[in-house]
Design a protein around this motif. Structure first.
Motif: not given
Length: 367
Positions: A146-156
């Protein structure tokens, strides 16, 4: 800073989020979610946290960046005018494509450009107006992340990296693929965060391959689809007591290819009309405040026993285009009858003496 640690009471303690929007994967059928979001926004339904998987990660991040009718209108415009660059169609037969060398059928350059355009200057989780999380799969460890911090674009991009269609995305030295491989409709995450009302923006049993296996590839695709979609019903059947899942109706799935965006406006309208009728019916029934499960029959409200795990009924909801409201509830009597749950029993107000609602010594709760 839009994260779960911002849900702070006046006394400085931190409460758990109460309302979640959960947006599933579904590729080009994600247009249906845009209509669902419009129906929710028109009724001033706003979540404490937004959870997304795959295309639901893109839609969810866009909504979390600008919640409300204005942001949904912007998302709708993006879907109508920008989808031709997301997943370029190909005239090469699919079986031939799958035999080509390379990590995927398409690069994610078009998807990346679309996400960046949609988010504008909001490039980090902290830039969003609402807390947002998205899920991907760590390929090497074979676990969800689960991604919830840092850079948005790579996570999406990682959450939407559909195997064979898009390449894996590397973040901090680890490779990730589409979160739908393990958790396509991540309602369990909402439960884990403490949410009591979960609006489920799912897209039905999308992408079902031909059940008749004529060649080895058909069997592999069918097995992948089953693995991807089997968890939803199990999680519905496992809802804890007093947690309510409002499963919005996706409607009938159109017979279109995964890379066909020619019916986007039709799908947005489908999601909006179906969800509007559903939410209007629910609103009328909640206003009546009557203690009876028959009250909810027109929209398929099911009260599931946390002990009996009515999996068959949950499976019907997971496959149905009509939506339903499911409440996890303990059995009232040992006879096996399910106890009616009144609307006020599933509100966002925590029960008395709910000790897990506050972190020890007032410290922020970790998501």
């Amino acid at each position: 800073m839009a994260n779960l640690r911002d849900l702070t009471r006046r006394d400085g303690t931190v409460r758990r989020p109460r309302i979640a929007f959960v947006l599933s994967g579904g590729g080009n059928l994600g247009a249906i979610q845009v209509g669902m979001l419009r129906a929710l926004a028109e009724r001033d339904v706003t979540p404490d946290v937004v959870l997304g998987c795959s295309i639901g990660a893109l839609n969810g991040a866009a909504y979390a960046a600008e919640p409300g009718p204005g942001g949904v209108a912007r998302l709708e415009d993006h879907w109508i005018h920008a989808t031709d660059t997301v997943m370029p169609s190909s005239r090469i037969p699919s079986a031939v494509q799958l035999l080509r060398k390379g990590a995927s059928l398409h690069s994610n350059d078009g998807l990346r450009g679309g996400v960046e355009q949609l988010l504008g200057s909001r490039r980090r989780f902290d830039d969003l107006a609402l807390p947002f999380q998205c899920v991907a799969v760590d390929v090497d460890r074979a676990v969800e992340r689960w991604f919830d911090e840092g850079e948005l674009v790579p996570s999406i991009l990682a959450s939407a990296a559909l195997p064979a269609v898009y390449p894996p995305v590397t973040i901090d030295g680890r490779r990730y693929v589409d979160g739908g491989v393990v958790d396509n409709v991540p309602i369990a995450r909402a439960v884990e965060l403490g949410c009591r009302t979960i609006y489920v923006l799912q897209l039905g049993p999308h992408g079902r391959p031909d059940v008749e296996i004529r060649r080895p590839l058909d069997g592999a695709l069918l097995a992948y689809w089953v693995a991807r979609n089997s968890r939803f019903a199990r999680d519905l059947a496992s809802l804890p007591a007093r947690v309510e899942a409002v499963v919005l109706p996706p409607g009938e799935r159109p017979d279109i290819r995964y890379d066909d965006f020619s019916r986007t406006e039709e799908l947005i309208h489908q999601g909006y009309e179906n969800s509007s009728r559903f939410l209007e019916a629910r609103s009328d029934q909640l206003d009546d405040r009557r203690r009876t499960t028959e009250l909810f029959a027109p929209i398929g409200r099911l009260v599931l026993s946390a002990r009996s795990r009515a999996v068959r009924r949950a499976e019907q909801v997971a496959e149905s285009p009509d939506g339903a409201i499911i409440t996890g509830a303990e059995l009232d009597e040992p006879t096996g009858e399910v106890a009616p749950v009144a609307p006020e029993d599933v509100s966002d107000t925590p029960p008395d003496a709910r000790s897990d609602d506050v972190a020890p010594e007032g410290r922020p709760l970790s998501p």
